[in-house]
Design a protein around this motif. Structure first.
Motif, PDB file in Angstrom:
ATOM      1  N   ASN A  69       0.841  -1.189   0.000  1.00 27.67           N
ATOM      2  CA  ASN A  69       0.000   0.000   0.000  1.00 27.67           C
ATOM      3  C   ASN A  69       0.879   1.243   0.000  1.00 27.67           C
ATOM      4  OD1 ASN A  69      -2.495  -1.372   0.082  1.00 27.67           O
ATOM      5  ND2 ASN A  69      -2.271  -1.696   2.293  1.00 27.67           N
ATOM      6  N   LEU A  70       0.889   1.932  -1.127  1.00 29.11           N
ATOM      7  CA  LEU A  70       1.655   3.159  -1.245  1.00 29.11           C
ATOM      8  C   LEU A  70       0.718   4.354  -1.268  1.00 29.11           C
ATOM      9  CD1 LEU A  70       4.306   2.223  -3.965  1.00 29.11           C
ATOM     10  CD2 LEU A  70       4.664   2.470  -1.516  1.00 29.11           C
ATOM     11  N   PRO A  71       1.175   5.513  -0.789  1.00 18.36           N
ATOM     12  CA  PRO A  71       0.330   6.702  -0.836  1.00 18.36           C
ATOM     13  C   PRO A  71       0.160   7.194  -2.260  1.00 18.36           C
ATOM     14  CG  PRO A  71       2.538   7.260  -0.079  1.00 18.36           C
ATOM     15  CD  PRO A  71       2.478   5.765  -0.150  1.00 18.36           C
ATOM     16  N   ALA A  72      -0.727   8.157  -2.442  1.00 23.07           N
ATOM     17  CA  ALA A  72      -0.928   8.783  -3.745  1.00 23.07           C
ATOM     18  C   ALA A  72       0.357   9.478  -4.187  1.00 23.07           C
ATOM     19  CB  ALA A  72      -2.076   9.790  -3.662  1.00 23.07           C
ATOM     20  N   ASP A  73       0.450   9.719  -5.491  1.00 25.59           N
ATOM     21  CA  ASP A  73       1.662  10.351  -6.022  1.00 25.59           C
ATOM     22  C   ASP A  73       1.970  11.673  -5.338  1.00 25.59           C
ATOM     23  OD1 ASP A  73       2.068   8.272  -7.744  1.00 25.59           O
ATOM     24  OD2 ASP A  73       1.594   9.384  -9.575  1.00 25.59           O
ATOM     25  N   THR A  74       0.940  12.469  -5.066  1.00 24.48           N
ATOM     26  CA  THR A  74       1.179  13.776  -4.443  1.00 24.48           C
ATOM     27  C   THR A  74       1.807  13.626  -3.065  1.00 24.48           C
ATOM     28  OG1 THR A  74      -1.130  13.753  -3.688  1.00 24.48           O
ATOM     29  CG2 THR A  74      -0.622  15.000  -5.712  1.00 24.48           C
ATOM     30  N   THR A  75       1.329  12.647  -2.297  1.00 23.53           N
ATOM     31  CA  THR A  75       1.883  12.413  -0.961  1.00 23.53           C
ATOM     32  C   THR A  75       3.299  11.852  -1.049  1.00 23.53           C
ATOM     33  OG1 THR A  75      -0.333  11.981  -0.094  1.00 23.53           O
ATOM     34  CG2 THR A  75       1.529  11.202   1.224  1.00 23.53           C
ATOM     35  N   LEU A  76       3.505  10.916  -1.968  1.00 25.84           N
ATOM     36  CA  LEU A  76       4.830  10.330  -2.137  1.00 25.84           C
ATOM     37  C   LEU A  76       5.836  11.396  -2.557  1.00 25.84           C
ATOM     38  CD1 LEU A  76       6.156   7.522  -1.972  1.00 25.84           C
ATOM     39  CD2 LEU A  76       5.706   7.259  -4.414  1.00 25.84           C
ATOM     40  N   PHE A  77       5.427  12.260  -3.490  1.00 29.19           N
ATOM     41  CA  PHE A  77       6.303  13.345  -3.921  1.00 29.19           C
ATOM     42  C   PHE A  77       6.624  14.288  -2.762  1.00 29.19           C
ATOM     43  CE2 PHE A  77       6.413  17.820  -5.254  1.00 29.19           C
ATOM     44  CZ  PHE A  77       7.633  17.827  -5.914  1.00 29.19           C
ATOM     45  N   ALA A  78       5.611  14.639  -1.986  1.00 33.33           N
ATOM     46  CA  ALA A  78       5.830  15.564  -0.873  1.00 33.33           C
ATOM     47  C   ALA A  78       6.841  14.992   0.120  1.00 33.33           C
ATOM     48  CB  ALA A  78       4.507  15.864  -0.172  1.00 33.33           C
ATOM     49  N   ARG A  79       6.804  13.691   0.350  1.00 27.87           N
ATOM     50  CA  ARG A  79       7.733  13.077   1.297  1.00 27.87           C
ATOM     51  C   ARG A  79       9.151  13.068   0.753  1.00 27.87           C
ATOM     52  NH1 ARG A  79       5.000   7.941   4.245  1.00 27.87           N
ATOM     53  NH2 ARG A  79       7.041   7.982   5.226  1.00 27.87           N
ATOM     54  N   VAL A  80       9.294  12.769  -0.548  1.00 31.41           N
ATOM     55  CA  VAL A  80      10.636  12.798  -1.148  1.00 31.41           C
ATOM     56  C   VAL A  80      11.174  14.223  -1.171  1.00 31.41           C
ATOM     57  CG1 VAL A  80      11.985  12.335  -3.228  1.00 31.41           C
ATOM     58  CG2 VAL A  80      10.215  10.729  -2.517  1.00 31.41           C
ATOM     59  N   LEU A  81      10.323  15.190  -1.482  1.00 28.58           N
ATOM     60  CA  LEU A  81      10.759  16.587  -1.513  1.00 28.58           C
ATOM     61  C   LEU A  81      11.197  17.048  -0.126  1.00 28.58           C
ATOM     62  CD1 LEU A  81      11.060  19.159  -3.230  1.00 28.58           C
ATOM     63  CD2 LEU A  81       8.721  19.751  -2.571  1.00 28.58           C
ATOM     64  N   ALA A  82      10.435  16.688   0.900  1.00 26.60           N
ATOM     65  CA  ALA A  82      10.797  17.073   2.263  1.00 26.60           C
ATOM     66  C   ALA A  82      12.141  16.465   2.668  1.00 26.60           C
ATOM     67  CB  ALA A  82       9.704  16.643   3.238  1.00 26.60           C
ATOM     68  N   LYS A  83      12.361  15.217   2.301  1.00 22.12           N
ATOM     69  CA  LYS A  83      13.620  14.559   2.636  1.00 22.12           C
ATOM     70  C   LYS A  83      14.781  15.181   1.848  1.00 22.12           C
ATOM     71  CE  LYS A  83      14.105  11.710   5.160  1.00 22.12           C
ATOM     72  NZ  LYS A  83      14.589  11.689   6.575  1.00 22.12           N
ATOM     73  N   THR A  84      14.523  15.571   0.594  1.00 24.86           N
ATOM     74  CA  THR A  84      15.564  16.244  -0.189  1.00 24.86           C
ATOM     75  C   THR A  84      15.946  17.568   0.461  1.00 24.86           C
ATOM     76  OG1 THR A  84      14.698  15.239  -2.224  1.00 24.86           O
ATOM     77  CG2 THR A  84      16.182  17.105  -2.474  1.00 24.86           C
ATOM     78  N   HIS A  85      14.944  18.330   0.914  1.00 19.14           N
ATOM     79  CA  HIS A  85      15.214  19.571   1.650  1.00 19.14           C
ATOM     80  C   HIS A  85      16.087  19.298   2.872  1.00 19.14           C
ATOM     81  CE1 HIS A  85      13.148  23.014  -0.058  1.00 19.14           C
ATOM     82  NE2 HIS A  85      12.118  22.246  -0.371  1.00 19.14           N
ATOM     83  N   GLU A  86      15.729  18.277   3.611  1.00 13.32           N
ATOM     84  CA  GLU A  86      16.496  17.930   4.807  1.00 13.32           C
ATOM     85  C   GLU A  86      17.942  17.610   4.447  1.00 13.32           C
ATOM     86  OE1 GLU A  86      16.940  14.052   7.627  1.00 13.32           O
ATOM     87  OE2 GLU A  86      14.896  14.635   7.100  1.00 13.32           O
ATOM     88  N   TYR A  87      18.133  16.815   3.410  1.00 18.39           N
ATOM     89  CA  TYR A  87      19.485  16.412   3.030  1.00 18.39           C
ATOM     90  C   TYR A  87      20.319  17.593   2.545  1.00 18.39           C
ATOM     91  CZ  TYR A  87      18.417  11.408   3.482  1.00 18.39           C
ATOM     92  OH  TYR A  87      18.113  10.170   3.972  1.00 18.39           O
TER      93      TYR A  87
END
Length: 353
Positions: free
Chosen positions: A2-20
Motif C-alpha cells: 500500500n503506497l500513498p498517492a503520487d502527491t503524498t509520495l512526492f511531498a515526502r521525497v521533496l521534504a527529505k531532499t530539503h532535509e538532506y
C-alpha cells in the motif's frame, strides 16, 4: 504493498531532499552529509557502516546493492584565499591530477552559478561559518578556476563553500534545485520506509571520478562479495524537459566504458513496467541523436562515463549491474529540474524491483 498517492509520495521525497540539502557535501568535503545519512538510516532501524568515503546501509532482507553519490559542486578556499571550483581544487590538492580549466568551461561555470547564494562550512561538522553570493568565475594567472564571491570574510585554506539550499516546486508540475544527487538518496530513503530491501552504498567524490575506486577498494577488501546486482541511482541530464515531463525512467545498456549486465537491466525494465513508467534507454537515445547530428555535420555527443561503467571495467566484470536514473535538465546547476511525475515513477520503480 500500500503506497500513498503520487502527491503524498512526492511531498515526502521533496521534504527529505530539503532535509538532506541542509547538510553540505561539496566534493571532497562530504563528511557532514555522510554522517547525517548514517544517523538517519540508523534511526530507521538499518545497520550502518560509516567507512572512509562511504556510508554502507543494510536495509534488512537481502536484495540488490544500490549505489548513489553524496557529493555536490561548490568551491574550496585556497591558501591564498581564492575560492577555487571544488572539482578542480580537490583533484589538484588531494590527488595532484593537474586539472586545468578552459576558458569555455569557465564561462559555463560563471553563467551557471552567477547570482547563487553560498555558505562556507566546517568540513567536519557542517557548521556554517559565513555567507556570500557568487558573481561569476574567471581563470587566474595560475590557470585556476576561481569563483568570484562577494560577502565572504577571509577564511582558512581548505574551507569548503556550498551552494545554499534551494528546491522549489512550481505550478507546471516540476521541481528545481541542486538535485544531483540528494534527490536520489531521498528517494531511496523514502522507498526504504515502504520495504525496499538490499544494501545502499553512498559514495564520495563521484563528481571527480573517484567514487568507483572508493567502492572497489572497500568491496575487494571484503566489504562485498562479487555481484552482478549493482543498481546505480543518479540523475540523467537532457537538453530539455520532455523526458522528465513524460515521467520516464532512464536506463542504459552501456556507457562509453563498459556494457552493463543484461539480467539486471531486464529486472529494472520489469520493475518500471510494473510501476507504469515509460522507459528511455540513454545509450540508444544518444545513438539516435548522434545519427541526426552527423547528418547535419554537427559534433557528436559522448556516450557518457558513469560510475557503473568504471566499476564494471576496473573490476573486469566482477562487480556489474545496471543504472536507474531520474531525467533532469539544467544539469549541474542550482536549477536542475525534474517533474513530479518522473520523481514518483522513480520511487515506485525502486519498490517494484
Amino acid at each position: 504493498m500500500n503506497l500513498p498517492a503520487d502527491t503524498t509520495l512526492f511531498a515526502r521525497v521533496l521534504a527529505k531532499t530539503h532535509e538532506y540539502l541542509d547538510f553540505p557535501s561539496v566534493v571532497g568535503h562530504e563528511t557532514p552529509f555522510l554522517d547525517h545519512l548514517a544517523r538517519d538510516f540508523t534511526a530507521l532501524g538499518c545497520t550502518v557502516e560509516r567507512s572512509q568515503n562511504l556510508c554502507v546501509i543494510k536495509l534488512g532482507e537481502p536484495g540488490p546493492v544500490y549505489l548513489a553519490h553524496a557529493d555536490r559542486h561548490g568551491a574550496v578556499i585556497a591558501e591564498d584565499g581564492a575560492a577555487i571550483y571544488a572539482a578542480h581544487a580537490v583533484k589538484n590538492t588531494k590527488y595532484a591530477d593537474g586539472a586545468k580549466a578552459s576558458e569555455t568551461f569557465t564561462d559555463i561555470v560563471s553563467k551557471r552559478y552567477a547570482g547563487e547564494d553560498v555558505f562556507a562550512y566546517d568540513r567536519k561538522t557542517g557548521g556554517r561559518l559565513a555567507y556570500g553570493v557568487i558573481t561569476g568565475a574567471h581563470l587566474d594567472a595560475q590557470e585556476r578556476l576561481v569563483m568570484d564571491i562577494i560577502g565572504l570574510p577571509p577564511l582558512p585554506g581548505g574551507t569548503p563553500v556550498a551552494l545554499a539550499r534551494d528546491v522549489t516546486p512550481n505550478k507546471s508540475g516540476c521541481v528545481a534545485g541542486q538535485l544531483d544527487n540528494p534527490v536520489s538518496l531521498a528517494a531511496l530513503r523514502i522507498a526504504a520506509e515502504f520495504g525496499l530491501n538490499g544494501t545502499i552504498i553512498v559514495t564520495a567524490e563521484e563528481e571527480i571520478g573517484r567514487s568507483a575506486t572508493h567502492f572497489l577498494d572497500w568491496a575487494s577488501a571484503g566489504g562485498l562479495p562479487p555481484t552482478k546486482e549493482l543498481i546505480v541511482c543518479d540523475t540523467s541530464p537532457f537538453d530539455d524537459g520532455a523526458a522528465a515531463m513524460a515521467g520516464a525512467i532512464i536506463l542504459r545498456r552501456r556507457d562509453a566504458t563498459a556494457s552493463f549486465h543484461d539480467a539486471t537491466i531486464s529486472r529494472l525494465e520489469n520493475a518500471a513496467s510494473r510501476a507504469g513508467a515509460p522507459m528511455i534507454f540513454k545509450d540508444s537515445f544518444i545513438t539516435r541523436e548522434n545519427d541526426a547530428r552527423a547528418r547535419r555535420e554537427l559534433p557528436l555527443k559522448s556516450m557518457g562515463l558513469t560510475e557503473l561503467g568504471k566499476i564494471t571495467a576496473n573490476s573486469q566484470g566482477v562487480y556489474a549491474g545496471a543504472t536507474l536514473q531520474l531525467p533532469t535538465y539544467n544539469y549541474h546547476s542550482n536549477e536542475e529540474t525534474t517533474s513530479v511525475k518522473a520523481l514518483t515513477a522513480f520511487v515506485r520503480t525502486l519498490l517494484m524491483i
